[in-house]
Design an enzyme around this catalytic site. Structure first.
Site, short mmCIF file in Angstrom:
data_model
loop_
_atom_site.label_atom_id
_atom_site.label_comp_id
_atom_site.label_asym_id
_atom_site.label_seq_id
_atom_site.Cartn_x
_atom_site.Cartn_y
_atom_site.Cartn_z
N ASP A 119 48.20 -48.39 -40.89
CA ASP A 119 47.87 -46.85 -41.11
C ASP A 119 48.25 -45.84 -40.08
OD1 ASP A 119 46.30 -47.63 -43.50
OD2 ASP A 119 44.88 -48.37 -42.26
N CYS A 126 34.93 -27.52 -5.07
CA CYS A 126 34.42 -26.89 -6.26
C CYS A 126 35.51 -26.68 -7.52
CB CYS A 126 33.80 -25.24 -6.17
SG CYS A 126 35.39 -24.23 -5.55
N ASP A 176 40.10 -46.37 -45.07
CA ASP A 176 41.05 -47.13 -45.78
C ASP A 176 39.98 -48.32 -46.43
OD1 ASP A 176 43.73 -48.25 -46.34
OD2 ASP A 176 43.03 -49.94 -45.05
N CYS A 233 38.64 -25.41 -6.54
CA CYS A 233 39.90 -26.17 -5.95
C CYS A 233 40.54 -26.85 -6.99
CB CYS A 233 38.74 -27.30 -5.08
SG CYS A 233 37.99 -26.29 -3.66
N ASP A 293 43.17 -49.58 -40.01
CA ASP A 293 43.41 -50.69 -39.05
C ASP A 293 44.37 -50.68 -37.56
OD1 ASP A 293 46.02 -50.95 -39.97
OD2 ASP A 293 45.80 -52.57 -41.14
#
Length: 755
Positions: free
Chosen positions: A643, A15, A437, A18, A639
């Site tokens: 950038d 669960c 861009d 855990c 790209d």
């Protein structure tokens, strides 16, 4: 600090509590800086200092907590060794199936034998010997202690570390029902002396354990389906390759292919690994890894991606990456990392599960005390206490977020969208502004020279001499415009010469010495800063810029000698995608280094209203920061290389391009294909995933908030209605299965086409 990242496959979790225990255990190891345990994916993502600790110490901490963890090896990604996980899940499923069948058969017998006691009616078809308490005790024992063995083992492990989990609740609830019934069986006269009816609840213990195991079986199978995307990706790779060594053609297993091998690919075959075409030409279907539906033409010098399909012709290529370094392996690894990460929205459920189990135990004790002391009814006290312990399971809460994230990130990979982490997937649905861009994003990224005008005209080859100077300088630059100038010079058969003292001025231009002449190529603004007079070609410059072209100036020894107009065609999808983004309620901004007039012309073509022009590369990150200062959640689309600072600054960085290592590293989301539709798909997928998570959390919270009071008997004083522990067990099992099943609905996600 030597920062290392590792992913471990976990075993033994039952669960979300855990998962929290494992996370605490790992974070307690000196040298571990970050840790995220994903219950749904059964993965632990760990960042640690290798100078202070190692994987063995981390594994020891997991073992000490009562679980196990094995590192996920990169080389296992595409070699088939990853099938071990699938085999382990199948083995677990078979074991659960056996236990469910045995538990189901015994439970059926017990329920039939208990019907007269439950209904108060004599049922002739049920033999009297099935009513015998001793027989029921013996029949229940294998269900309680063999089928339910894991609950006791895990509860004991949790107790040793002073914790409580879902297994604790199940073990306490079923043990209370079984051992109380055993007490009644052995000492019935004691209860009769107290004026109580000697009733037993063996069927409750057996049926609850069986139903919970049945829920785990369904959950196990459903969770296996959430990793379907990874299995699909791994199944794409070719198993063999046709290599040429020493002039001989031979077929070898993919694991034996080495970098530098020459591989022959025939029509219809899968390309075995990454490489560069050296002979022949063809078209290649790259849809399975890029999402691009149109086949791509390949010829000598072009790159090919492993697992894509050759369509028309035969060609040879030289391998450049193999094994874990291939593009497909990187995609699989990235998807695995994303599926193992946590979304911020999961913090709420993590906090709840941290105190949930102890709180439930306290409620169960209070329920018993209230019913026994105020009503004097031990039967009601036991039924309500067991019901509270059984129905209050945090599994649904623990599965609500990670299962949706697993399916969502996998679905993204199928559509050529690589999502770095769950936080990026979640944040994308909150975006308010998309910054695009221009070059390579809105446009093709392949500018070409359209006009070349010189002060002295074409007399005495002045035009070609000036082109030689400009192209020689630009050859040293990596800018797309520089590449266009060089290609134009080559098309004019101009020989380039050696450049000395080359210098690139970001956002302005380049300069250097060619044949003892100072040559400067760049923007008009830069020319003005240098004090160079541009009046001679200003009227021509005005006309070219009016047409939306980028114009660069060429100066020799401090005097303007010419201008060159360069145009970069828009991508066919740009206008449609911009319109779709705006209809989704997003502000679209264009960011470019071009002058304002040129930028506005291009913006009008695609329907963008806000333009940020004449922004140098080193200013892009600051520009994104200014937009964020307007209290907007901003995505930067570029790209992924030039950038990179802006991508890092943005709330969500989206890299468009070829999916190179640099692009993946710089962005939060990478669109492998250059198609802008991927931006829309990523946002739509984010919204669908978050909507799915919210549905899961709603169901999980409502289930627990409503279920616990009902199980505690809150309706009994008003309506005489009491929740049977058997119904509580079925509801608990159903809650986890329903959450996982709802998450799997994301597999049917289909991106909506641009308008």
């Amino acid at each position: 600090m030597n920062k290392n990242n590792a992913t471990l496959k976990l075993r033994g979790m039952s669960c979300a509590s855990c998962a929290n225990s494992i996370e605490d255990a790992i974070q307690s190891v000196p040298g571990v800086s970050e840790c995220s345990v994903n219950f749904g994916a059964e993965l632990a993502s760990v960042t640690y200092d290798s100078e202070k600790t190692d994987l063995e110490a981390i594994q020891d901490a997991i073992d000490a907590a009562g679980y196990s963890g094995q590192p996920v090896q990169e080389q296992d990604i595409l070699t088939g060794d990853d099938d071990a996980e699938r085999k382990a899940r199948i083995a677990e499923s078979r074991q659960l199936t056996r236990k469910v069948w045995i538990g189901g058969i015994i439970s059926t017998i017990l329920v039939i034998g208990s019907l007269p006691a439950m209904t108060g009616l004599h049922i002739p078809l049920i033999p009297m010997w099935l009513h015998n308490f001793w027989l029921q005790a013996v029949l229940t024992a294998p269900v309680q202690f063999w089928c339910g063995k894991s609950f006791y083992i895990n509860s004991w492990k949790a107790l040793k570390r002073h914790a409580a989990t879902m297994d604790t609740l199940i073990a306490l609830g079923t043990s209370a029902a079984y051992f109380y019934s055993l007490f009644v069986t052995v000492f019935p006269r004691f209860l009769i002396a107290q004026g109580l009816s000697p009733s037993v609840y063996y069927e409750v213990a057996a049926v609850v354990i069986t139903l919970i195991l049945l829920g785990k079986l369904f959950e196990n199978r459903a969770k296996g389906q959430t990793s379907e995307a990874i299995r699909k990706l791994m199944g794409l790779q070719a198993r063999t390759a046709r290599i040429i060594r020493n002039g001989k053609e031979m077929e070898v297993p993919i694991a034996e292919v080495q970098i530098g091998d020459v591989i022959l690919v025939r029509p219809g075959e899968k390309i075995p690994t990454d490489g560069e075409v050296i002979e022949g030409s063809s078209t290649v279907d790259e849809a399975m890894v890029t999402g691009e539906s149109v086949a791509v033409k390949k010829q000598p010098g072009d790159e090919v991606i492993g697992a894509t399909i050759n369509k028309t012709g035969s060609f040879k290529f030289r391998t450049t990456r193999v094994g874990k370094d291939t593009f497909l392996a990187q995609i699989v690894k990235l998807v695995q990392q994303a599926q193992g990460s946590k979304a911020p929205i999961q913090r709420l459920s993590d906090q709840v599960t941290g105190w949930f189990v102890p709180a439930v135990i306290a409620i169960a004790i209070a329920t018993f005390i209230i019913w026994y002391n105020f009503m004097g009814n031990v039967t009601l006290a036991i039924i309500t206490t067991v019901g509270v312990l059984i129905i209050a399971c945090p599994c649904a809460l623990g599965l609500a977020t990670p299962t949706s994230i697993m399916v969502g990130t996998g679905k993204g990979a199928e559509n050529g969208i690589l999502i770095k982490g769950a936080d990026s997937l979640e944040l994308a649905h909150k975006l308010q502004t998309i910054v695009l861009d221009k070059t390579g994003t809105l446009t093709q990224g392949k500018p070409t020279v359209t006009d070349f005008i010189t002060v002295e005209g074409t007399a005495n080859n002045n035009e070609l001499k000036l082109l030689q100077l400009a192209a020689s300088i630009e050859r040293n630059s990596e800018h797309p415009i520089a590449e266009a100038v060089v290609q134009y010079a080559q098309s004019q058969a101009v020989d380039l010469t050696v450049v000395q003292n080359f210098q690139a001025i970001a956002g302005s231009g380049v300069q250097g010495n060619v044949s003892n002449k100072l040559v400067q190529v760049g923007t008009r603004r830069w020319m003005s800063e240098l004090g160079i007079d541009t009046q001679a070609l200003k009227s021509r410059w005005d006309r070219l810029e009016y047409l939306g072209k980028t114009v660069i100036w060429i100066a020799v020894d401090g005097k303007v000698q010419g201008i060159m107009a360069i145009s970069d065609a828009l991508k066919p999808s740009s206008a449609r995608v911009v319109q779709t983004l705006q209809k989704l309620g997003l502000e679209v901004v264009m960011l470019t280094g071009d002058n304002q007039r040129t930028a506005e012309i291009i913006a009008r073509e695609v329907g963008i209203k806000r333009v940020l022009a004449e922004v140098r590369p080193d200013q892009k990150a600051a520009t994104v920061e200014q937009l964020q200062a307007e209290e907007k959640v901003v995505a930067m689309v570029g790209d992924g290389i030039n950038d990179a600072p802006a991508l890092a600054q943005a709330d969500v960085g989206i890299a468009i391009g070829t999916g190179t290592d640099i692009a993946i590293a710089a962005s939060d989301i990478t669109l492998i294909s250059g198609d802008l539709q991927g931006i829309v798909t990523a946002i739509q997928l984010s919204r669908a995933t978050i909507r799915n998570i919210r549905q899961n959390l709603f169901f999980a919270f409502i289930y627990n908030v409503a279920g616990i009071p009902i199980a505690a008997g809150i309706l009994f004083p008003f309506f005489g209605w009491l929740l049977s522990p058997i119904i509580a067990g079925a509801a608990m099992a159903f809650s986890s299965v329903s959450v996982v099943t709802n998450s799997l609905r994301l597999r049917s996600f289909q991106p909506k086409a641009t308008v």
